[in-house]
Design a protein around this motif. Structure first.
Motif, PDB file in Angstrom:
ATOM      1  N   LEU A 282       0.825  -1.207   0.000  1.00 21.43           N
ATOM      2  CA  LEU A 282       0.000   0.000   0.000  1.00 21.43           C
ATOM      3  C   LEU A 282       0.861   1.259   0.000  1.00 21.43           C
ATOM      4  CD1 LEU A 282      -2.895  -0.965   2.461  1.00 21.43           C
ATOM      5  CD2 LEU A 282      -3.026  -0.677  -0.023  1.00 21.43           C
ATOM      6  N   ILE A 335      -2.086   4.521   6.626  1.00 23.63           N
ATOM      7  CA  ILE A 335      -1.997   3.138   6.142  1.00 23.63           C
ATOM      8  C   ILE A 335      -1.418   2.232   7.221  1.00 23.63           C
ATOM      9  CG2 ILE A 335      -0.851   1.624   4.476  1.00 23.63           C
ATOM     10  CD1 ILE A 335      -0.955   3.945   2.478  1.00 23.63           C
ATOM     11  N   SER A 339      -3.545  -0.640   9.336  1.00 23.20           N
ATOM     12  CA  SER A 339      -3.087  -2.014   9.122  1.00 23.20           C
ATOM     13  C   SER A 339      -2.676  -2.687  10.429  1.00 23.20           C
ATOM     14  CB  SER A 339      -1.924  -2.038   8.135  1.00 23.20           C
ATOM     15  OG  SER A 339      -2.323  -1.521   6.885  1.00 23.20           O
TER      16      SER A 339
END
Length: 348
Positions: A282, A335, A339
């Motif tokens: 990502l 991100i 996560s």
């Protein structure tokens, strides 16, 4: 009031929003990774933990080293955005006297309305804060690309060669590589600032350049940029192509033989490896999508004719792309946080 950002609300909004998100987000990421690294250190220093737990902690330690360095780099990028936006507010209230304009206008035959704006811009471009912003901007940009490559290399060796005792990144390798990356970034930042200082061509006729130059980034109007900037772009492209190649091979390997599961059957290890791979992919994808427009426009500006550099529309677009690229410093921590909160569980 004169805006050094030309009252461009796309740039101003992105700077404030991404800057604040990046500062708070990267501070949280640093807190999280440093806390986890302390836990890993405790596990490695005790002898009563099973070998599987020790191996698992070592792999996490490498990941945390790289993510910690990325968070520091992104924190610098976030500070760049906030200081830039704050400076725009500050310079709106700069008191320019008629005497100042008369002194400056002695060598420029232009109207007072135009000279007032340009006078403020030149004050800003000579401000030490502008040089400081250029310094941390170059560091943040180069480190973002370098660390994306290091994270990809770590994942590639870990998954493509899971049982190799030589083809793997250790904690020492990670520390050494990040140190080299920081030193290289500092050197590039110093070189760029020195060239910017030596080539302060304040041409009043180049209206299109001022918005871009006021961002205090790499000066596309400098002669050295025709060599320096393309080299940076080519190196960045090569790194990203290598990263895409590595993740493509990883994807095929995972799909074909499920190598992450075969490396270690432990459920926690499998979960961590999946999460690390997701975070790495990502970050790479978002960085590349934000990076590509800025560097392509910068490459065009480096080799373009002077008429294009003076084109206000083109240089405005280049300035917007530059801020969009730097906004990844506020996206990366989101991100990582999302996560790790979904995939990682606190250690017992």
């Amino acid at each position: 009031m004169v805006s050094i950002l030309y009252d461009n609300y796309v740039i101003i909004t992105l700077s404030w929003l991404s800057g604040f998100m990046g500062i708070f987000g990267n501070i949280y990421v640093l807190y999280y990774t440093l806390t986890q690294m302390k836990i890993v250190h405790i596990i490695r220093s005790r002898n009563f933990f099973p070998p599987s737990t020790l191996t698992y902690s070592i792999r996490r330690h490498i990941f945390y080293i790289l993510i910690t360095n990325l968070a520091i780099s992104d924190l610098l990028g976030s500070c760049y955005l906030i200081i830039l936006a704050g400076s725009d507010i500050h310079y709106r209230y700069i008191n320019v006297t008629l005497a100042d304009l008369q002194v400056y206008n002695s060598s420029h035959n232009v109207s007072p309305a135009i000279i007032a704006d340009r006078y403020v811009y030149l004050l800003w471009l000579s401000d030490p804060v502008c040089y400081f912003l250029r310094f941390i901007h170059v560091i943040a940009v180069t480190q973002s690309v370098n660390l994306a490559a290091l994270i990809a290399i770590d994942r590639y060796l870990r998954i493509i060669y899971p049982y190799s005792t030589t083809l793997r990144m250790t904690s020492k390798h990670a520390l050494l590589n990040t140190l080299i990356s920081w030193v290289a970034s500092f050197i590039l930042a110093i070189i760029d600032n020195n060239y910017a200082k030596l080539n302060r061509n304040f041409d009043i006729s180049k209206k299109g350049l001022y918005l871009y130059d006021n961002l205090c980034t790499i000066k596309v109007s400098n002669p050295y940029t025709k060599i320096y900037l393309p080299v940076m772009i080519i190196v960045g492209l090569v790194l990203y192509i290598a990263v895409i190649y590595m993740y493509t091979r990883i994807a095929f390997k995972v799909r074909k033989v499920n190598s992450i599961n075969s490396v270690k059957s432990n459920a926690a290890d499998h979960k961590m490896e999946r999460s690390v791979l997701l975070i790495a992919c990502l970050i790479t994808v978002t960085n590349f999508l934000l990076w590509f427009p800025a560097f392509i426009s910068g490459l065009i500006a480096s080799f373009a004719k002077k008429s294009l550099i003076k084109n206000e529309t083109f240089m405005t677009a280049t300035a917007v792309f530059t801020i969009i690229f730097q906004s990844n410093s506020g996206i990366n921590p989101i991100i990582i946080i999302v996560s790790i909160r979904k995939k990682f569980k606190p250690d017992a």
